[in-house]
Design a protein around this motif. Structure first.
Motif, PDB file in Angstrom:
ATOM      1  N   GLN A   2       0.844  -1.182   0.000  1.00  0.00           N
ATOM      2  CA  GLN A   2       0.000   0.000   0.000  1.00  0.00           C
ATOM      3  C   GLN A   2       0.891   1.248   0.000  1.00  0.00           C
ATOM      4  OE1 GLN A   2      -3.580   0.188   0.063  1.00  0.00           O
ATOM      5  NE2 GLN A   2      -3.307  -1.935  -0.565  1.00  0.00           N
ATOM      6  N   ARG A  29      -4.690   3.800 -13.432  1.00  0.00           N
ATOM      7  CA  ARG A  29      -4.349   3.436 -12.048  1.00  0.00           C
ATOM      8  C   ARG A  29      -5.514   3.584 -11.097  1.00  0.00           C
ATOM      9  NH1 ARG A  29       0.831   2.381 -10.048  1.00  0.00           N
ATOM     10  NH2 ARG A  29      -0.520   1.183  -8.676  1.00  0.00           N
ATOM     11  N   ASP A  32      -6.656   0.796  -8.817  1.00  0.00           N
ATOM     12  CA  ASP A  32      -5.765   0.456  -7.707  1.00  0.00           C
ATOM     13  C   ASP A  32      -5.945   1.371  -6.505  1.00  0.00           C
ATOM     14  OD1 ASP A  32      -4.592  -1.511  -9.335  1.00  0.00           O
ATOM     15  OD2 ASP A  32      -3.237  -0.032 -10.220  1.00  0.00           O
ATOM     16  N   VAL A  76      -3.004   3.669  -2.596  1.00  0.00           N
ATOM     17  CA  VAL A  76      -2.928   2.895  -3.836  1.00  0.00           C
ATOM     18  C   VAL A  76      -2.367   1.517  -3.529  1.00  0.00           C
ATOM     19  CG1 VAL A  76      -1.710   2.683  -6.041  1.00  0.00           C
ATOM     20  CG2 VAL A  76      -2.740   4.849  -5.417  1.00  0.00           C
ATOM     21  N   SER A  77      -3.020   0.487  -4.054  1.00  0.00           N
ATOM     22  CA  SER A  77      -2.475  -0.869  -3.985  1.00  0.00           C
ATOM     23  C   SER A  77      -1.500  -1.055  -5.139  1.00  0.00           C
ATOM     24  CB  SER A  77      -3.596  -1.900  -4.078  1.00  0.00           C
ATOM     25  OG  SER A  77      -4.456  -1.816  -2.963  1.00  0.00           O
ATOM     26  N   ASP A  78      -0.300  -1.505  -4.838  1.00  0.00           N
ATOM     27  CA  ASP A  78       0.742  -1.653  -5.856  1.00  0.00           C
ATOM     28  C   ASP A  78       1.364  -3.039  -5.737  1.00  0.00           C
ATOM     29  OD1 ASP A  78       2.502   0.219  -7.787  1.00  0.00           O
ATOM     30  OD2 ASP A  78       3.845  -1.171  -6.744  1.00  0.00           O
ATOM     31  N   GLY A 233       6.821   1.325  -7.514  1.00  0.00           N
ATOM     32  CA  GLY A 233       5.783   2.189  -6.968  1.00  0.00           C
ATOM     33  C   GLY A 233       5.460   3.445  -7.742  1.00  0.00           C
ATOM     34  N   ARG A 234       5.641   3.433  -9.052  1.00  0.00           N
ATOM     35  CA  ARG A 234       5.211   4.604  -9.841  1.00  0.00           C
ATOM     36  C   ARG A 234       3.686   4.693  -9.829  1.00  0.00           C
ATOM     37  NH1 ARG A 234       9.651   6.352 -12.953  1.00  0.00           N
ATOM     38  NH2 ARG A 234      11.205   4.696 -13.215  1.00  0.00           N
ATOM     39  N   ILE A 235       3.178   5.904  -9.664  1.00  0.00           N
ATOM     40  CA  ILE A 235       1.741   6.153  -9.760  1.00  0.00           C
ATOM     41  C   ILE A 235       1.547   7.194 -10.854  1.00  0.00           C
ATOM     42  CG2 ILE A 235      -0.365   6.843  -8.553  1.00  0.00           C
ATOM     43  CD1 ILE A 235       1.067   6.182  -5.917  1.00  0.00           C
ATOM     44  N   THR A 264       4.596  10.594  -0.954  1.00  0.00           N
ATOM     45  CA  THR A 264       4.586   9.283  -1.580  1.00  0.00           C
ATOM     46  C   THR A 264       5.381   8.349  -0.696  1.00  0.00           C
ATOM     47  OG1 THR A 264       4.748  10.418  -3.719  1.00  0.00           O
ATOM     48  CG2 THR A 264       4.862   8.024  -3.736  1.00  0.00           C
ATOM     49  N   GLU A 266       5.546   4.233   1.251  1.00  0.00           N
ATOM     50  CA  GLU A 266       5.003   2.894   1.495  1.00  0.00           C
ATOM     51  C   GLU A 266       4.435   2.814   2.907  1.00  0.00           C
ATOM     52  OE1 GLU A 266       6.480  -1.793   1.593  1.00  0.00           O
ATOM     53  OE2 GLU A 266       7.902  -0.184   1.161  1.00  0.00           O
TER      54      GLU A 266
END
Length: 268
Positions: A2, A29, A32, A76-78, A233-235, A264, A266
């Motif tokens: 996340q 995205r 996500d 965001v789920s990654d 982890g690019r969004i 940004t 984790e």
């Protein structure tokens, strides 16, 4: 994994000022995003949402006189995987490219293919086509430009970036995109979030990031000439020909950027 992401930006305007904003997560995205994704305005104002010609989610507003705070925060789920590396991805002949890729071969505001074609062919004309050629371009740009936030110049083009030898992430992207287009490889500009995930912490304020995508082997692939290594982890927020198409804000009047903060990270 996340990822907690968002921003808090404040503009100061002297008069009612129309703005176009490209601050939303890209539609690709959106599935996500866990929970709501909403852009907030303080003081509250009206905002109309639309899709631009590149499929990005944009907003139209009229900023009131005085300070206007624009913010969002979301999860965001990654998958937590690095950017894909496909060294066998081939380059297409121009006649075999899909119609919608052709615009990404053309020169644009910050990507002057006419001024860099001769240089591109002298540097990369003998490299292996496809992925190795794009990687050779990234290697060259990574070495050519010195990164520094104090080197930022919103008017600098790819040609000037090559001559100056310094810049920020958008300058790396513009130069790499231009060299790819000169070599008949469609390339498009990307902007979004990229946190310090999977790497040692960086002692610098968080910012939005710019990278690019090249069309090889029937797909668009992520490349990043600034970092020049696969990242996690690019969004994605927006894609376009260059920074003109995906500017965070296009402002039709005088204004001052009074506050800027990007998150940004984790979530443990």
């Amino acid at each position: 994994m996340q990822i907690n992401a968002g921003f808090d930006i404040t503009y100061q305007c002297q008069q009612p000022t129309p703005m176009l904003l490209a601050l939303s997560v890209h539609p690709s995205r959106m599935p996500d995003v866990t929970g709501p994704h909403r852009i907030w305005f303080d003081p509250p104002i009206g905002a109309s949402e639309y899709r631009d010609d590149f499929g990005n989610i944009c907003h139209r507003i009229v900023a009131p006189p005085g300070p206007l705070r624009i913010s969002t925060q979301f999860m965001v789920s990654d998958p937590g995987t690095h950017d894909a590396v496909m060294p066998q991805a081939p380059q297409h002949a121009i006649q075999d490219l899909p119609d919608d890729a052709l615009v990404f071969l053309l020169g644009s505001r910050y990507c002057e293919t006419d001024r860099l074609t001769e240089l591109a062919w002298s540097l990369f004309g003998q490299t292996e086509e496809g992925w190795p050629r794009v990687q050779a371009i990234c290697d060259y740009v990574h070495k050519r430009i010195e990164f520094g936030y104090h080197h930022a110049d919103p008017t600098r083009s790819a040609f000037a970036g090559h001559a100056d030898g310094r810049g920020v992430c958008r300058d790396f992207a513009h130069l790499a995109i231009t060299l790819c287009r000169c070599m008949n490889i469609p390339a498009r500009y990307c902007t979004g979030y990229l946190g310090d995930i999977g790497i040692p912490p960086v002692d610098a304020p968080m910012d939005f990031s710019a990278w690019f995508e090249a069309y090889l082997g029937g797909h668009w692939h992520t490349f990043d000439a600034r970092h020049n290594t696969p990242r996690i982890g690019r969004i994605l927020m927006a894609r376009g020909r260059d920074a003109t198409d995906v500017a965070l804000s296009t402002i039709f009047g005088p204004s001052i950027l009074a506050g800027f903060n990007v998150i940004t990270e984790e979530v443990a």
